[in-house]
Design a protein around this motif. Structure first.
Motif: not given
Length: 341
Positions: A5-17
């Motif tokens: 129901t919920l997704v958190g994204i740690d943004l990066g320049k090329h890679a996303f966690h």
């Protein structure tokens, strides 16, 4: 992953966690994806809430995710930091974003539109050019002062610098340096003029910015910047919330039942705050030309408070008026009450 129901994204320049969890807050998956894989992943995922920190690239990513049918939310990084557990890494940051987004009282940032981002970029480029122009002017003044030549303050004298150099016997190499700085000054002035013309063209097509121009003291630069940052104002509950977001309300440090209000908090967008204060000072400078309840209020405030305090209070009032104009499709009326919510 139908229970996500919920997704958190740690943004990066090329890679996303990514960190996904269910309605109960239990972790369901953790993934590291490239930019292309991220879009493909969300294109196949069932609609859910996607949360990111409000940073560079977050607004563009939020628009792309919203187009895929998900609900995209942005959180200020300062509200995520308290939820980071012990050691810091990208997956822990993504989990902290989910934890922060789960709080019922959490405040979110509204994603900007393409036009708002473009207008904001124009303002940032203009501010950079203005700083370079001031630096170039100060260098010319400083070099001339070292050789005993003083110039009055202002750009008018700098523009006719070649004629002034002919009146003084200066080393040829110094003259060449000053001529190069003067050419750079002229280039910066031309670029600033071109950007201001572009801002005026965009201002003519923006209905909200045109209504913001009805506020006394507010010019094209302030109106266009307010329009790019404020939008329709629906993300703020009232005008005071917008003034607080800009940092024009007192900072509070209260304890033990004792209320202690300090100076303005200076949070949020510093350029909007600076421009609103300048608009307030322009209004106060020509106060004798203005009539209405706001002008009467400023006169009564100046009778008992310092002009700097009145300028900040009037800037606060301008911010609240700007929110009312944007959110209610209205224009400024000097005969209305002076403190719209």
């Amino acid at each position: 992953m139908q229970n996500v129901t919920l997704v958190g994204i740690d943004l990066g320049k090329h890679a996303f966690h990514l960190h996904g969890q269910d309605a109960a807050g239990k972790a369901v998956f953790r993934r590291k994806l490239s930019r292309k894989q991220l879009i493909e992943f969300f294109a196949t995922l069932h609609p859910c809430t996607i949360v990111m920190e409000a940073c560079a690239g977050a607004h563009c990513m939020a628009r792309k995710i919203a187009e895929l049918g998900h609900e995209a939310k942005l959180i200020s990084p300062q509200f995520v930091r308290p939820f980071v557990k012990s050691n810091k890494n990208d997956f822990v940051d993504a989990e902290a974003i989910c934890e922060a987004a789960s709080r019922p009282s959490m405040r979110f940032v509204t994603p900007k539109t393409v036009s708002q981002q473009t207008l904001s970029a124009l303002h940032r480029v203009r501010d950079s050019l203005v700083r370079d122009k001031v630096c170039t002017t100060n260098q010319m003044h400083g070099f001339l002062l070292e050789f005993g030549v003083t110039l009055p303050v202002g750009n008018a004298v700098v523009r006719r610098l070649p004629a002034l150099l002919a009146e003084h016997s200066l080393p040829p190499r110094l003259v060449a340096i000053l001529e190069r700085l003067h050419a750079h000054f002229k280039y910066l002035s031309e670029q600033i003029g071109e950007i201001e013309k572009e801002l005026n063209r965009q201002l003519a097509d923006d209905a909200i910015a045109q209504r913001l121009l009805t506020i006394p003291g507010v010019g094209p630069i302030t109106a266009s910047l307010l329009a790019s940052q404020l939008g329709d104002g629906k993300q703020y509950r009232c005008g005071r919330d917008f003034a607080a977001a800009v940092g024009l309300v007192p900072r509070q440090y209260s304890t033990g039942g004792r209320s202690n209000l300090l100076g303005i908090s200076k949070r949020g967008h510093k350029n909007i705050r600076r421009l609103l204060v300048q608009c307030a000072r322009a209004f106060m400078l020509h106060l004798n030309r203005h009539t209405g309840k706001m002008a009467d209020w400023v006169r009564s405030m100046l009778a008992r408070r310092h002009s700097n305090v009145v300028a900040c209070a009037l800037a606060n009032k301008f911010a609240r008026i700007a929110w009312a104009i944007a959110s209610r499709d209205a224009v400024f009326d000097p005969c209305t009450r002076s403190a719209p919510r």
